[in-house]
Design a protein around this motif. Structure first.
Motif, mmCIF file in Angstrom:
data_model
loop_
_atom_site.group_PDB
_atom_site.id
_atom_site.type_symbol
_atom_site.label_atom_id
_atom_site.label_comp_id
_atom_site.label_asym_id
_atom_site.label_seq_id
_atom_site.Cartn_x
_atom_site.Cartn_y
_atom_site.Cartn_z
ATOM 1 N N ILE A 24 0.867 -1.141 -0.034
ATOM 2 C CA ILE A 24 -0.080 -0.053 -0.064
ATOM 3 C C ILE A 24 1.116 1.153 0.147
ATOM 4 C CG2 ILE A 24 -1.700 1.307 1.331
ATOM 5 C CD1 ILE A 24 -2.982 -1.204 2.316
ATOM 6 N N ILE A 25 1.861 1.021 0.911
ATOM 7 C CA ILE A 25 2.710 2.450 0.880
ATOM 8 C C ILE A 25 3.452 2.673 -0.385
ATOM 9 C CG2 ILE A 25 4.962 3.194 1.796
ATOM 10 C CD1 ILE A 25 4.035 1.986 4.604
ATOM 11 N N LEU A 26 4.041 1.395 -1.087
ATOM 12 C CA LEU A 26 4.614 1.753 -2.229
ATOM 13 C C LEU A 26 3.623 2.144 -3.305
ATOM 14 C CD1 LEU A 26 7.135 1.132 -3.999
ATOM 15 C CD2 LEU A 26 6.373 -1.224 -4.595
ATOM 16 N N PHE A 27 2.644 1.711 -3.408
ATOM 17 C CA PHE A 27 1.382 2.156 -4.231
ATOM 18 C C PHE A 27 1.190 3.733 -4.221
ATOM 19 C CE2 PHE A 27 -2.981 2.985 -5.231
ATOM 20 C CZ PHE A 27 -2.995 2.879 -6.617
ATOM 21 N N VAL A 28 0.917 3.999 -2.985
ATOM 22 C CA VAL A 28 0.900 5.433 -2.724
ATOM 23 C C VAL A 28 2.008 6.142 -3.085
ATOM 24 C CG1 VAL A 28 0.550 7.103 -0.906
ATOM 25 C CG2 VAL A 28 -0.838 4.939 -0.669
ATOM 26 N N HIS A 29 3.120 5.850 -2.854
ATOM 27 C CA HIS A 29 4.183 6.551 -3.329
ATOM 28 C C HIS A 29 4.052 6.838 -4.983
ATOM 29 C CE1 HIS A 29 5.836 6.608 0.619
ATOM 30 N NE2 HIS A 29 6.476 7.487 0.318
ATOM 31 N N VAL A 30 4.061 5.435 -5.736
ATOM 32 C CA VAL A 30 3.998 5.614 -6.969
ATOM 33 C C VAL A 30 2.949 6.535 -7.517
ATOM 34 C CG1 VAL A 30 3.712 4.220 -9.076
ATOM 35 C CG2 VAL A 30 5.117 3.285 -7.177
ATOM 36 N N ALA A 31 1.832 6.322 -6.714
ATOM 37 C CA ALA A 31 0.594 7.060 -7.480
ATOM 38 C C ALA A 31 0.848 8.642 -7.196
ATOM 39 C CB ALA A 31 -0.656 6.794 -6.560
ATOM 40 N N ALA A 32 1.639 8.984 -5.918
ATOM 41 C CA ALA A 32 1.852 10.325 -5.635
ATOM 42 C C ALA A 32 2.750 10.821 -6.731
ATOM 43 C CB ALA A 32 2.345 10.612 -4.413
ATOM 44 N N ALA A 33 4.050 10.169 -7.160
ATOM 45 C CA ALA A 33 4.991 10.445 -8.118
ATOM 46 C C ALA A 33 4.390 10.575 -9.419
ATOM 47 C CB ALA A 33 5.862 9.520 -7.975
ATOM 48 N N ALA A 34 3.416 9.743 -9.818
ATOM 49 C CA ALA A 34 2.810 9.795 -11.136
ATOM 50 C C ALA A 34 1.764 11.418 -11.268
ATOM 51 C CB ALA A 34 1.800 8.574 -11.419
ATOM 52 N N ILE A 35 1.106 11.322 -10.285
ATOM 53 C CA ILE A 35 0.309 12.641 -9.988
ATOM 54 C C ILE A 35 1.111 13.863 -10.033
ATOM 55 C CG2 ILE A 35 -1.232 13.917 -8.664
ATOM 56 C CD1 ILE A 35 -2.370 11.312 -7.421
ATOM 57 N N TRP A 36 2.218 13.887 -9.497
ATOM 58 C CA TRP A 36 2.871 15.030 -9.312
ATOM 59 C C TRP A 36 3.772 15.188 -10.898
ATOM 60 C CZ3 TRP A 36 9.097 14.715 -9.342
ATOM 61 C CH2 TRP A 36 9.455 15.747 -9.112
ATOM 62 N N MET A 37 4.198 14.090 -11.376
ATOM 63 C CA MET A 37 4.561 14.296 -12.831
ATOM 64 C C MET A 37 3.701 14.788 -13.645
ATOM 65 S SD MET A 37 7.189 11.043 -13.231
ATOM 66 C CE MET A 37 8.745 10.933 -12.157
ATOM 67 N N TYR A 39 1.180 16.566 -13.025
ATOM 68 C CA TYR A 39 0.891 18.024 -12.873
ATOM 69 C C TYR A 39 2.033 19.057 -13.410
ATOM 70 C CZ TYR A 39 0.855 22.452 -10.187
ATOM 71 O OH TYR A 39 0.600 23.896 -9.862
ATOM 72 N N ASN A 40 3.371 18.512 -13.304
ATOM 73 C CA ASN A 40 4.242 19.062 -13.945
ATOM 74 C C ASN A 40 4.053 19.317 -15.348
ATOM 75 O OD1 ASN A 40 5.970 19.475 -11.534
ATOM 76 N ND2 ASN A 40 6.935 17.682 -11.700
ATOM 77 N N LEU A 41 3.472 18.515 -15.979
ATOM 78 C CA LEU A 41 3.247 18.534 -17.312
ATOM 79 C C LEU A 41 1.916 19.221 -17.847
ATOM 80 C CD1 LEU A 41 4.399 14.854 -18.380
ATOM 81 C CD2 LEU A 41 5.713 16.860 -18.729
ATOM 82 N N HIS A 42 1.053 19.493 -16.819
ATOM 83 C CA HIS A 42 -0.207 20.054 -17.153
ATOM 84 C C HIS A 42 -0.142 21.623 -18.024
ATOM 85 C CE1 HIS A 42 0.027 22.910 -13.921
ATOM 86 N NE2 HIS A 42 -0.750 23.787 -14.244
ATOM 87 N N ASP A 43 -1.174 21.737 -18.797
ATOM 88 C CA ASP A 43 -1.008 23.046 -19.816
ATOM 89 C C ASP A 43 -1.416 24.150 -18.741
ATOM 90 O OD1 ASP A 43 -0.944 24.993 -21.621
ATOM 91 O OD2 ASP A 43 -2.491 23.988 -22.886
ATOM 92 N N ARG A 44 -0.257 25.172 -18.562
ATOM 93 C CA ARG A 44 -0.738 26.307 -17.773
ATOM 94 C C ARG A 44 -1.520 27.307 -18.514
ATOM 95 N NH1 ARG A 44 3.297 22.937 -16.145
ATOM 96 N NH2 ARG A 44 4.928 23.726 -14.842
ATOM 97 N N PHE A 45 -1.619 27.327 -19.741
ATOM 98 C CA PHE A 45 -2.314 28.292 -20.537
ATOM 99 C C PHE A 45 -2.941 27.646 -21.747
ATOM 100 C CE2 PHE A 45 1.613 30.169 -18.675
ATOM 101 C CZ PHE A 45 0.966 31.176 -18.104
ATOM 102 N N LEU A 404 12.454 21.220 -16.197
ATOM 103 C CA LEU A 404 12.119 22.219 -16.984
ATOM 104 C C LEU A 404 10.718 22.289 -16.889
ATOM 105 C CD1 LEU A 404 12.616 23.189 -20.105
ATOM 106 C CD2 LEU A 404 11.865 21.164 -21.114
ATOM 107 N N ASP A 405 10.448 23.735 -16.476
ATOM 108 C CA ASP A 405 9.230 23.960 -15.887
ATOM 109 C C ASP A 405 8.301 24.837 -16.859
ATOM 110 O OD1 ASP A 405 6.968 24.595 -14.289
ATOM 111 O OD2 ASP A 405 7.987 26.600 -13.113
ATOM 112 N N ARG A 406 7.663 23.995 -17.925
ATOM 113 C CA ARG A 406 6.634 24.530 -18.848
ATOM 114 C C ARG A 406 5.834 23.313 -18.863
ATOM 115 N NH1 ARG A 406 9.477 25.893 -23.915
ATOM 116 N NH2 ARG A 406 7.563 26.003 -24.810
ATOM 117 N N GLY A 407 4.465 23.792 -19.226
ATOM 118 C CA GLY A 407 3.433 22.814 -19.655
ATOM 119 C C GLY A 407 3.597 22.419 -20.905
#
Length: 531
Positions: A24-37, A39-45, A404-407
Motif C-alpha cells: 500500500i505504501i509503495l502504491f501510494v508513493h508511485v501514485a503520488a509520483a505519477a500525479i506530481w509528474m 501536474y508538472n506537465l499540465h497546460d498552464r495556458f 524544465l518548468d513548462r506545461g
C-alpha cells in the motif's frame, strides 16, 4: 518435520502481514509520483493559442520608443573555486560565504556550458531592453533580455503583466542567449534533477520585461528610421563548429531618430552569434560581447581614453539571429584588437571588448555611410501558435520532474510561436530557438551517415522567401526550444556524418528531428501571406 513446516507457515503469515502495508505504501508513493509528474506537465495556458493577421489600413507616420530596465541578480553569497574547474563542489574543497546569514548557499547558477557554475560577481549589468514601433494603427513591442533563453510560458506571463491600455497589438520577448547570465530555463542548476531557476529572480525578470515595455510606450516619439546593413564585415568574428559550414554573419541595423528633436531615440542591432566568447570558466555575470557592442554604438568606441568613433546616443537593443550549427567565437578563434597589434585567443574580457568594439565600428560606419530612411509606412504582421512534439527523452524527463518548468499543450507536445512582419523595406522573421543558418540562407546537405535516408526538406531557404531588402531573422523569439536542425542532417546513431567518430553536437539540445520541418513549413506559410 511438522514443527519446521508450522514454523515456516507462521513466518510466511507474519511476512504476509507486512507485505500488504508495504504494498500500500509503495502504491501510494508511485501514485503520488505519477500525479506530481502529470501536474508538472499540465497546460498552464490552455487558451493561449494565437493567430494574428494584421494588415495596414493606410500608410502613416511612425513613432518609436525605447527603454531599458536593469535585471541583474542580487548576489548575497559568493564562493571560491579551489581547483579552477568552474564547478561548485564542496568535495573539491570549494567554499562559500554566507553573505546574508541565512545558513544556505544562495547561488545564482549561470546558464550554458555545464551545471554547477554559480556566479561570483557581476562584471556588467543585465538588461531588459525594449523597442516600440507604432504606425498609427498597429503598435509592436520587442523586449530583449540578457538571458540564455526564456520559455514560452514565461513569455505569456510577461504579456499578462502589461496593461491593456497600452494598446499593444503584439509583444515579443526575445533572449540574447548570453551564457553568462542566471538560468531562466532550469537545465543548468546544481544537479541533474534540480532546477537552476531562482523563483525570486524569475519574478524580477518578468516584472522588468513588462516594465521596460511600459516605459518604452511612455517614451514614444514621432520618428524616422535609418536602416543599414553590412553583410560581410563581421565574418572574421564568428565561426561554424559543425559541418556544413554555413554562416549568417550579416549586420542589420536600425536607428530611430526623433523626427522633431533630431536626436537618437534608440537603435536595433542584429547579428547572429552565440554570446559565449567568455567561455565556460567565466564566473562573472555578463551579457558578453553585446555589452561592448551596445556601449560602443551608444557612447562611442574608445582606444584607451581617446574617442575613435562617436556614438549615436539613445538605447541600443541587440538581437540574435540564426545561431544553430553552432555559431560561436570559440577559444581557437582569434579576435583582433582594433587598436593594437594584438589578437586574443584566450577567453576573457579583453577578447569580448575587442569583439564588441569591432562590431560597433562596423555598425556605426554602416549607419553613417549606407543608410536608407523610412519616415512613414504600415506594419503587416502574422503571428501564430504552433505545437511541436517533444521527442527528446532528456527534455521529457526534465519536464516530468519539473526541472524544465513548462506545461504541455497535450501529451509531450510543446506550445510555441512564430511570427513574420514587414515595415516598408524591412522584413522580420521570428523563430523560437536556434535555427541552423543553412535553413535560412541555403546550403543544407544530406551527407552519408545521416539518421534519415532523405534529401533536404527545408528548401528553398527561408531568407529567399522573405520580402524586401532588409531581412532580419530573430532567433530565440518568444521561446527557447533549442537547436532547429535540418532533418537530413540529423545524426544520433552511427555511422556518423562526414566520417566522424562521434555524433555531432546539437541533437542533445533539440526538441527532436520533426522540429525543423514543422517550423520551416509553418514559417513558409507566414512569409507567403505577408508578401
Amino acid at each position: 518435520m511438522m514443527r519446521r513446516i508450522c514454523k515456516k507457515y507462521l513466518n510466511f503469515r507474519s511476512m504476509k502481514k507486512w507485505l500488504l502495508p508495504l504494498g500500500i505504501i509503495l502504491f501510494v508513493h508511485v501514485a503520488a509520483a505519477a500525479i506530481w509528474m502529470r501536474y508538472n506537465l499540465h497546460d498552464r495556458f490552455p487558451d493561449a493559442d494565437i493567430n494574428l493577421d494584421i494588415r495596414p489600413a493606410a500608410v502613416g507616420p511612425l513613432r518609436a520608443g525605447f527603454a531599458k530596465v536593469d535585471i541583474s541578480p542580487d548576489l548575497p553569497d559568493t564562493w571560491i573555486d579551489v581547483n579552477g574547474d568552474a564547478r561548485f563542489d564542496e568535495k573539491d574543497g570549494d567554499t562559500w560565504t554566507d553573505g546574508n546569514g541565512n545558513g544556505k548557499f544562495d547561488a545564482s547558477w549561470l546558464a550554458g556550458f555545464h551545471k554547477h557554475r554559480p556566479a561570483v560577481g557581476i562584471h556588467d549589468s543585465l538588461w531588459a531592453r525594449a523597442m516600440i514601433l507604432d504606425d498609427g494603427q498597429t503598435r509592436l513591442a520587442l523586449v530583449v533580455l540578457d538571458a540564455i533563453g526564456f520559455g514560452h510560458d514565461d513569455v505569456l506571463r510577461v504579456r499578462a503583466r502589461i496593461p491593456q491600455n497600452l494598446n499593444l497589438a503584439y509583444v515579443s520577448v526575445i533572449s540574447t542567449h548570453t551564457h553568462e547570465a542566471p538560468d531562466l530555463v532550469g537545465l543548468w542548476g546544481p544537479g541533474t534533477f534540480r532546477s537552476g531557476v531562482d523563483p525570486a529572480y524569475m519574478e524580477k525578470v518578468i516584472a522588468g520585461a513588462a516594465r521596460a515595455v511600459e516605459k518604452a510606450v511612455t517614451a514614444l516619439r514621432p520618428a524616422r528610421l535609418q536602416v543599414a546593413q553590412d553583410l560581410e564585415g563581421a565574418i572574421p568574428l564568428v565561426g561554424d563548429t559543425r559541418k556544413p559550414e554555413v554562416l549568417d554573419p550579416g549586420l542589420r541595423l536600425i536607428r530611430a531618430i526623433d523626427a522633431e528633436a533630431d536626436t537618437t531615440l534608440g537603435s536595433l542591432l542584429a547579428w547572429a552569434n552565440h554570446p559565449e566568447t567568455l567561455w565556460s570558466r567565466n564566473l562573472l555575470i555578463s551579457s558578453d560581447f553585446p555589452h561592448y557592442f551596445r556601449e560602443g554604438v551608444e557612447k562611442g568606441v574608445y582606444s584607451g581614453d581617446s574617442l575613435v568613433a562617436p556614438g549615436i546616443g539613445g538605447i541600443a537593443v541587440y538581437l540574435n539571429g540564426a545561431i544553430g550549427g553552432l555559431m560561436t567565437t570559440h577559444p581557437k578563434m582569434g579576435v583582433a584588437d582594433p587598436f593594437a597589434d594584438t589578437t586574443y585567443f584566450e577567453p576573457g574580457y579583453d577578447k569580448v571588448r575587442a569583439q564588441g568594439d569591432q562590431l560597433a565600428l562596423l555598425a556605426l560606419a554602416a549607419l553613417h555611410k549606407h543608410a536608407e530612411t523610412i519616415e512613414s509606412d504600415g506594419i503587416r504582421l502574422r503571428a501564430k501558435t504552433i505545437h511541436l512534439p517533444l521527442g527528446n527523452k532528456l527534455f521529457q524527463l526534465a519536464a516530468a520532474l519539473g526541472v524544465l518548468d513548462r506545461g504541455m499543450s497535450k501529451w509531450m507536445t510543446m506550445r510555441t510561436e512564430i511570427a513574420a512582419w514587414t515595415l516598408g523595406p524591412l522584413s522580420f522573421m521570428q523563430v523560437p530557438g536556434e535555427i541552423y543558418p543553412e535553413i535560412v540562407n541555403g546550403g543544407i546537405e544530406a551527407p552519408e551517415g545521416r539518421d534519415f535516408p532523405i534529401e533536404a526538406l527545408e528548401v528553398p531557404p527561408l531568407r529567399s522567401q522573405m520580402p524586401d531588402k532588409y531581412q532580419f531573422v530573430i532567433g530565440l523569439a518568444n521561446d527557447l526550444i533549442g537547436y532547429i536542425i535540418p532533418r537530413s542532417e540529423w545524426d544520433e546513431k552511427a555511422p556518423f556524418l562526414y566520417g566522424e567518430s562521434d555524433s555531432p553536437y546539437g541533437e542533445i539540445n533539440s526538441v527532436g528531428p520533426e522540429t525543423a520541418p514543422l517550423i520551416y513549413g509553418a514559417m513558409l506559410e507566414l512569409l507567403e501571406e505577408i508578401e
